[in-house]
Scaffold this motif. Structure first.
Motif, PDB file in Angstrom:
ATOM      1  N   HIS A  86       0.838  -1.199   0.000  1.00 46.38           N
ATOM      2  CA  HIS A  86       0.000   0.000   0.000  1.00 46.38           C
ATOM      3  C   HIS A  86       0.874   1.250   0.000  1.00 46.38           C
ATOM      4  O   HIS A  86       2.012   1.219   0.484  1.00 46.38           O
ATOM      5  N   VAL A  87       0.328   2.325  -0.506  1.00 43.20           N
ATOM      6  CA  VAL A  87       1.027   3.604  -0.475  1.00 43.20           C
ATOM      7  C   VAL A  87       1.340   3.940   0.981  1.00 43.20           C
ATOM      8  O   VAL A  87       0.490   3.809   1.862  1.00 43.20           O
ATOM      9  N   GLY A  88       2.578   4.342   1.226  1.00 37.88           N
ATOM     10  CA  GLY A  88       3.005   4.672   2.586  1.00 37.88           C
ATOM     11  C   GLY A  88       3.769   3.550   3.273  1.00 37.88           C
ATOM     12  O   GLY A  88       4.430   3.789   4.289  1.00 37.88           O
ATOM     13  N   ASP A  89       3.697   2.308   2.753  1.00 37.02           N
ATOM     14  CA  ASP A  89       4.464   1.209   3.335  1.00 37.02           C
ATOM     15  C   ASP A  89       5.952   1.494   3.159  1.00 37.02           C
ATOM     16  O   ASP A  89       6.383   1.978   2.119  1.00 37.02           O
ATOM     17  N   VAL A  90       6.742   1.186   4.180  1.00 30.64           N
ATOM     18  CA  VAL A  90       8.193   1.364   4.134  1.00 30.64           C
ATOM     19  C   VAL A  90       8.821   0.029   3.753  1.00 30.64           C
ATOM     20  O   VAL A  90       8.532  -0.998   4.362  1.00 30.64           O
ATOM     21  N   ILE A  91       9.674   0.044   2.727  1.00 28.46           N
ATOM     22  CA  ILE A  91      10.375  -1.171   2.308  1.00 28.46           C
ATOM     23  C   ILE A  91      11.676  -1.248   3.081  1.00 28.46           C
ATOM     24  O   ILE A  91      12.516  -0.348   3.004  1.00 28.46           O
ATOM     25  N   ARG A  92      11.853  -2.321   3.849  1.00 29.39           N
ATOM     26  CA  ARG A  92      13.055  -2.478   4.671  1.00 29.39           C
ATOM     27  C   ARG A  92      14.078  -3.410   4.014  1.00 29.39           C
ATOM     28  O   ARG A  92      15.260  -3.128   4.022  1.00 29.39           O
ATOM     29  N   GLU A  93      13.616  -4.537   3.476  1.00 29.50           N
ATOM     30  CA  GLU A  93      14.525  -5.526   2.902  1.00 29.50           C
ATOM     31  C   GLU A  93      13.911  -6.161   1.665  1.00 29.50           C
ATOM     32  O   GLU A  93      12.684  -6.242   1.547  1.00 29.50           O
ATOM     33  N   VAL A  94      14.772  -6.623   0.766  1.00 22.81           N
ATOM     34  CA  VAL A  94      14.367  -7.435  -0.377  1.00 22.81           C
ATOM     35  C   VAL A  94      15.206  -8.701  -0.314  1.00 22.81           C
ATOM     36  O   VAL A  94      16.438  -8.637  -0.353  1.00 22.81           O
ATOM     37  N   ASP A  95      14.541  -9.838  -0.174  1.00 25.94           N
ATOM     38  CA  ASP A  95      15.219 -11.141  -0.063  1.00 25.94           C
ATOM     39  C   ASP A  95      16.316 -11.133   0.996  1.00 25.94           C
ATOM     40  O   ASP A  95      17.425 -11.620   0.791  1.00 25.94           O
ATOM     41  N   GLY A  96      16.020 -10.530   2.149  1.00 31.71           N
ATOM     42  CA  GLY A  96      16.944 -10.541   3.274  1.00 31.71           C
ATOM     43  C   GLY A  96      18.048  -9.505   3.222  1.00 31.71           C
ATOM     44  O   GLY A  96      18.864  -9.433   4.131  1.00 31.71           O
ATOM     45  N   ARG A  97      18.092  -8.688   2.171  1.00 33.04           N
ATOM     46  CA  ARG A  97      19.116  -7.641   2.069  1.00 33.04           C
ATOM     47  C   ARG A  97      18.475  -6.278   2.308  1.00 33.04           C
ATOM     48  O   ARG A  97      17.451  -5.955   1.706  1.00 33.04           O
ATOM     49  N   GLU A  98      19.100  -5.485   3.191  1.00 31.94           N
ATOM     50  CA  GLU A  98      18.585  -4.142   3.454  1.00 31.94           C
ATOM     51  C   GLU A  98      18.625  -3.327   2.177  1.00 31.94           C
ATOM     52  O   GLU A  98      19.527  -3.464   1.365  1.00 31.94           O
ATOM     53  N   VAL A  99      17.628  -2.436   2.012  1.00 25.51           N
ATOM     54  CA  VAL A  99      17.499  -1.698   0.761  1.00 25.51           C
ATOM     55  C   VAL A  99      18.222  -0.361   0.751  1.00 25.51           C
ATOM     56  O   VAL A  99      18.445   0.204  -0.304  1.00 25.51           O
ATOM     57  N   GLY A 100      18.581   0.169   1.892  1.00 28.70           N
ATOM     58  CA  GLY A 100      19.246   1.473   1.919  1.00 28.70           C
ATOM     59  C   GLY A 100      18.232   2.581   1.682  1.00 28.70           C
ATOM     60  O   GLY A 100      17.056   2.455   2.013  1.00 28.70           O
ATOM     61  N   SER A 101      18.696   3.687   1.048  1.00 29.23           N
ATOM     62  CA  SER A 101      17.787   4.826   0.845  1.00 29.23           C
ATOM     63  C   SER A 101      17.842   5.362  -0.581  1.00 29.23           C
ATOM     64  O   SER A 101      17.507   6.514  -0.819  1.00 29.23           O
ATOM     65  N   ASP A 102      18.260   4.533  -1.536  1.00 32.73           N
ATOM     66  CA  ASP A 102      18.329   4.951  -2.931  1.00 32.73           C
ATOM     67  C   ASP A 102      17.190   4.303  -3.721  1.00 32.73           C
ATOM     68  O   ASP A 102      17.218   3.096  -3.976  1.00 32.73           O
ATOM     69  N   PRO A 103      16.174   5.082  -4.109  1.00 34.49           N
ATOM     70  CA  PRO A 103      15.031   4.494  -4.812  1.00 34.49           C
ATOM     71  C   PRO A 103      15.415   3.850  -6.148  1.00 34.49           C
ATOM     72  O   PRO A 103      14.853   2.838  -6.525  1.00 34.49           O
ATOM     73  N   ARG A 104      16.405   4.430  -6.843  1.00 24.74           N
ATOM     74  CA  ARG A 104      16.815   3.832  -8.133  1.00 24.74           C
ATOM     75  C   ARG A 104      17.449   2.459  -7.923  1.00 24.74           C
ATOM     76  O   ARG A 104      17.220   1.532  -8.697  1.00 24.74           O
ATOM     77  N   ALA A 105      18.260   2.328  -6.888  1.00 21.08           N
ATOM     78  CA  ALA A 105      18.888   1.033  -6.601  1.00 21.08           C
ATOM     79  C   ALA A 105      17.821  -0.007  -6.255  1.00 21.08           C
ATOM     80  O   ALA A 105      17.913  -1.165  -6.680  1.00 21.08           O
ATOM     81  N   LEU A 106      16.806   0.402  -5.499  1.00 25.64           N
ATOM     82  CA  LEU A 106      15.719  -0.522  -5.168  1.00 25.64           C
ATOM     83  C   LEU A 106      14.958  -0.926  -6.428  1.00 25.64           C
ATOM     84  O   LEU A 106      14.672  -2.105  -6.632  1.00 25.64           O
ATOM     85  N   GLN A 107      14.635   0.033  -7.287  1.00 27.29           N
ATOM     86  CA  GLN A 107      13.935  -0.275  -8.538  1.00 27.29           C
ATOM     87  C   GLN A 107      14.749  -1.254  -9.378  1.00 27.29           C
ATOM     88  O   GLN A 107      14.209  -2.221  -9.912  1.00 27.29           O
ATOM     89  N   ASP A 108      16.070  -1.018  -9.505  1.00 28.92           N
ATOM     90  CA  ASP A 108      16.934  -1.911 -10.284  1.00 28.92           C
ATOM     91  C   ASP A 108      16.965  -3.310  -9.680  1.00 28.92           C
ATOM     92  O   ASP A 108      16.891  -4.313 -10.386  1.00 28.92           O
ATOM     93  N   SER A 109      17.078  -3.372  -8.356  1.00 30.51           N
ATOM     94  CA  SER A 109      17.112  -4.662  -7.661  1.00 30.51           C
ATOM     95  C   SER A 109      15.822  -5.435  -7.898  1.00 30.51           C
ATOM     96  O   SER A 109      15.846  -6.634  -8.183  1.00 30.51           O
ATOM     97  N   LEU A 110      14.692  -4.749  -7.794  1.00 33.23           N
ATOM     98  CA  LEU A 110      13.407  -5.412  -8.007  1.00 33.23           C
ATOM     99  C   LEU A 110      13.210  -5.808  -9.468  1.00 33.23           C
ATOM    100  O   LEU A 110      12.621  -6.838  -9.767  1.00 33.23           O
ATOM    101  N   ARG A 111      13.705  -5.008 -10.390  1.00 33.52           N
ATOM    102  CA  ARG A 111      13.573  -5.313 -11.818  1.00 33.52           C
ATOM    103  C   ARG A 111      14.350  -6.588 -12.163  1.00 33.52           C
ATOM    104  O   ARG A 111      13.903  -7.413 -12.936  1.00 33.52           O
ATOM    105  N   ARG A 112      15.550  -6.748 -11.564  1.00 33.74           N
ATOM    106  CA  ARG A 112      16.380  -7.927 -11.847  1.00 33.74           C
ATOM    107  C   ARG A 112      15.879  -9.179 -11.142  1.00 33.74           C
ATOM    108  O   ARG A 112      16.161 -10.290 -11.570  1.00 33.74           O
ATOM    109  N   ALA A 113      15.160  -9.019 -10.052  1.00 34.83           N
ATOM    110  CA  ALA A 113      14.715 -10.174  -9.259  1.00 34.83           C
ATOM    111  C   ALA A 113      13.756 -11.043 -10.064  1.00 34.83           C
ATOM    112  O   ALA A 113      13.017 -10.553 -10.917  1.00 34.83           O
ATOM    113  N   SER A 114      13.800 -12.333  -9.781  1.00 38.21           N
ATOM    114  CA  SER A 114      12.864 -13.240 -10.439  1.00 38.21           C
ATOM    115  C   SER A 114      12.512 -14.376  -9.488  1.00 38.21           C
ATOM    116  O   SER A 114      13.198 -14.626  -8.509  1.00 38.21           O
ATOM    117  N   GLY A 115      11.428 -15.037  -9.804  1.00 41.66           N
ATOM    118  CA  GLY A 115      10.954 -16.133  -8.957  1.00 41.66           C
ATOM    119  C   GLY A 115      10.242 -15.586  -7.739  1.00 41.66           C
ATOM    120  O   GLY A 115       9.499 -14.611  -7.817  1.00 41.66           O
TER     121      GLY A 115
END
Length: 140
Positions: free
Chosen positions: A91-120
């Protein structure tokens, strides 16, 4: 007692098992916080996290954008028709803390790239916003 063609040892074993279970004493489990009405009136703790699992194909867009708030990545917008909107788990307003056990940091572009490459199967650790959803805007 008549057991038909299943009499004999089968019937005897059935009765012994029944008697064994019936003779045990079972303790009542403590009330579940989910089902106990006294818990439902309490506010949700501000640091409660939730794990959300999604399935995706590498390169597929989720249909979500992020912004930085107080050094954390927050869902800024969910695009209608996107995977996230269809699943309804974020939902809008949710804070993303980790993706697959790795902390996401504070760079939205890095998070977008990480999610784009992820599969499964992708597991997101989020801090829910607990905000009332806004009705969708209508444009004419």
């Amino acid at each position: 007692m008549w057991f038909g063609r299943f009499g004999g040892l089968w019937g005897q074993s059935l009765l012994e098992t029944h008697d064994s279970v019936a003779s045990k004493s079972y303790e009542t489990p403590p009330p579940s916080p989910i089902l106990d009405p006294t818990f439902s009136s309490q506010p949700v703790p501000p640091d409660a996290v939730r794990m959300v699992g999604i399935r995706k194909v590498a390169g597929e867009n989720l249909g979500v954008t992020f912004r930085v708030e107080r050094g954390e990545l927050v869902i800024a917008r969910i695009l209608h028709g996107g995977m996230v909107a269809q699943q309804g788990l974020l939902h809008v307003g949710d804070v993303i803390r980790e993706v697959d056990g790795r902390e996401v940091g504070s760079d939205p572009r890095a998070l977008q790239d990480s999610l784009r490459r992820a599969s499964g199967s992708v597991v997101l650790k989020i801090l829910p916003s607990y905000q009332e959803p806004h009705p969708p805007r209508q444009f004419h």
